[in-house]
Design an enzyme around this catalytic site. Sequence first.
Site, PDB file in Angstrom:
ATOM      1  N   TYR A  46      75.535  14.385 -19.504  1.00 59.55           N
ATOM      2  CA  TYR A  46      75.734  14.366 -18.058  1.00 59.55           C
ATOM      3  C   TYR A  46      76.917  13.470 -17.697  1.00 59.55           C
ATOM      4  O   TYR A  46      77.778  13.833 -16.893  1.00 59.55           O
ATOM      5  CB  TYR A  46      74.452  13.872 -17.402  1.00 59.55           C
ATOM      6  CG  TYR A  46      74.448  13.878 -15.898  1.00 59.55           C
ATOM      7  CD1 TYR A  46      74.287  15.060 -15.183  1.00 59.55           C
ATOM      8  CD2 TYR A  46      74.557  12.679 -15.182  1.00 59.55           C
ATOM      9  CE1 TYR A  46      74.260  15.066 -13.801  1.00 59.55           C
ATOM     10  CE2 TYR A  46      74.524  12.671 -13.803  1.00 59.55           C
ATOM     11  CZ  TYR A  46      74.373  13.862 -13.113  1.00 59.55           C
ATOM     12  OH  TYR A  46      74.347  13.859 -11.731  1.00 59.55           O
ATOM     13  N   GLY A  90      67.956  18.442  -1.241  1.00 56.34           N
ATOM     14  CA  GLY A  90      69.101  18.533  -2.132  1.00 56.34           C
ATOM     15  C   GLY A  90      70.365  18.129  -1.425  1.00 56.34           C
ATOM     16  O   GLY A  90      70.467  18.201  -0.196  1.00 56.34           O
ATOM     17  N   ASN A 126      79.185  21.088  -5.583  1.00 57.11           N
ATOM     18  CA  ASN A 126      77.969  20.286  -5.640  1.00 57.11           C
ATOM     19  C   ASN A 126      76.990  20.724  -6.723  1.00 57.11           C
ATOM     20  O   ASN A 126      76.217  19.901  -7.218  1.00 57.11           O
ATOM     21  CB  ASN A 126      77.277  20.355  -4.273  1.00 57.11           C
ATOM     22  CG  ASN A 126      75.853  19.845  -4.317  1.00 57.11           C
ATOM     23  OD1 ASN A 126      75.611  18.637  -4.373  1.00 57.11           O
ATOM     24  ND2 ASN A 126      74.888  20.765  -4.323  1.00 57.11           N
ATOM     25  N   ASP A 140      76.262  32.195  -9.697  1.00 58.98           N
ATOM     26  CA  ASP A 140      76.155  31.423 -10.930  1.00 58.98           C
ATOM     27  C   ASP A 140      77.495  30.728 -11.127  1.00 58.98           C
ATOM     28  O   ASP A 140      78.507  31.375 -11.431  1.00 58.98           O
ATOM     29  CB  ASP A 140      75.851  32.353 -12.110  1.00 58.98           C
ATOM     30  CG  ASP A 140      75.803  31.626 -13.446  1.00 58.98           C
ATOM     31  OD1 ASP A 140      76.098  30.411 -13.502  1.00 58.98           O
ATOM     32  OD2 ASP A 140      75.500  32.289 -14.459  1.00 58.98           O
TER      33      ASP A 140
END
Length: 254
Positions: free
Chosen positions: A158, A19, A92, A65
């Site tokens: 998105y 990631g 990120n 969160d």
Amino acid sequence: MGRLAGKIALVTGGASVPGLGSATATRFAEEGAKVWITDRDAAGAEQRAAEIRAAGGQARALGHDVTSEAEWDAVFAAIEAEDGRLDVIVNNAGIAVLRLIGEMTTADWKLQNSVNLDSVFYGTKRAVQLMRKTGTKGSIINISSTAGLVGVPACSAYAAAKGGLRLFSKTVAIETAREGIRVNSVHPGMILTNIQGVAQEDNAANYDAVLNAVPMGFMGEPDDIANVNLFLASDESKYITGAELVVDGGMTAV
């Protein structure tokens, strides 16, 4: 070594491997930063922090969160209480749900904008407030996407979030420039991360079409983004603000 010596950095969405967040946190720690890694997956974030500590670096982890303002307040309270300031934030954390417009649900739309855009507002606002309070000439790095620059099929929600993030970053950069707070966006193309793996499994036909549009013909690696983030976090980029750095194998050059 030492390009971030003495700096305090926060990286959201840092649990996933491979990631962008985990790779960035590792590079920052390698260059001397103390890194706060946050993620909704608290156990995963702690595992990444433990790996950094085992390698001789400094890292702390928190469950987080990013869609919750209350949890943002808790994260910043912890950082301020322990370290007194923040030098770098990398917003990120993100999510991608690839759906053509006829298949996009309201829930899909709201979720992606909440995670990918609202959270950046929450984090950026709090970072600016703390940097102003402490007189820190900090660096705010917001992870956008090539989908925030050009149209990409099945990415309408998105793209809306990532495009909004791009201009949000430029605007805040202008607002904070005289204080030495730098705000930039990074625009990855196709990078081999867990989020790409999920997208490929769920939408193989759409995914292949996007990959075939990359001039270099292959996906980048998380370190390709981590190294750009390292540059923006360091004093080497002290005269760069309001910029958009594209890392996409030539995808947007076509």
